[in-house]
Design an enzyme around this catalytic site. Sequence first.
Site: not given
Length: 424
Positions: A93, A117, A327, A24
């Site tokens: 993404r 995802d 989330v 990330n």
Amino acid sequence: MKERFLVSGGAPLSRSGKGDGAKNSVLKLMAAALLAEGTTTLHNCPEILDVPLMCDVLVGLGCEVDIEGSTVRIHTPAEVSPDADFDAVRQFRASVAVLGPLMARCHRARVALPGGDAIGSRPLDMHQTGLEKLGATTRIEHGAVVAEATALHGANIKLDFPSVGATENIVTAAVMAEGRTVLDNAAREPEIVDLCDMLNSMGARIDGAGTSTITIDGVQALRPTEHTVVGDRIVAGTWAYAAAITGGDITVTGIAPRHLHLALSKLKLAGAQVETYEHGFRVRMDGRPKAVDYQTLPFPGFPTDLQPMAIAIAAVADGVSVITENVFEARFRFVDEMQRLGADANVDGHHVVLRGVDRLSSTDVWSSDIRAGAGLVLAGLVAEGVTTVHDVHHIDRGYPNFVEQLRELGAEIRRVSDSKHAAN
């Protein structure tokens, strides 16, 4: 060629090892290399599928990229293409992270709407609103986000939600805008701090990374740099939960325990012995874990990316656990696969109630995203018999050498392909 994992349950995981660089973070750092002409070098890059995908994106924008082990060198030309509307961008993404740097360098960008995802809606409205505050016009057309500006200028921006992606794109666009930008309700994740540290080493003037207010004073130009990617707290957290669910003993180094404070605290409540060091931690579990409640929140809350691991351990815990997802609304599709394995789980809105069973039972299950796939493997490690996990390409996008690392920890797992030839 489709591949799957065969996971045999029953073995406690043990041993120690160094954590990998953060998925990330590395992809956003690679995108930030677009901001400076010359060669930017990144160390401690994880060997995951998304890294070469981001390389393809950067090459499509005019860069040259070299990968040597865990080091990635990005050679950015004096002029980069603002057009990122091609297939590589649509495959994951994080590709949207080129939007901010392209606006800073070119004052215009066309970026294909990204894939990735299947964990719920992740619109770009906050990215667009932030860029518009900086002086751009934006629109969605023909499957791409288009942004244009005569010039970018500093602005006061407040996010409706502390979105990691929107924070990253606003910061990377603002670093070369005229004047000061103040971003409120910014994401506080360690990966945001890592990005801002790298940008500052490139000559940016950013203050407040890791807090909810980030201040950026624009500069005219940035220079290339050399940077080491922060450790991957989600991969490290996965190993921590693997130790707890299997009754094992795992030590992970190369990670700051404070980045996993709440996740490790939950393991203590579940009955694990947790020791933390300056650059690592140790998790030991004797016996069956206790039931614990979880709710996902932006950092420093419990990470949504560890929610499948929380569900896996709750499925075999002593008692009733409630997991709340705040989330991503579609992340509970993972629960359907856990039910295949015998989990007593019931979904009610954004909650799932799990009544722990003594042991799960093996069957065929399917990964829907990176973390769900890893969670299913953890569940397979405590299921009776051999569990077959399909669609493991998702896992390969986020976990370097997943099978090999699990084997080193003592797991019985192997990768096979549909061609019937076993690998690894």
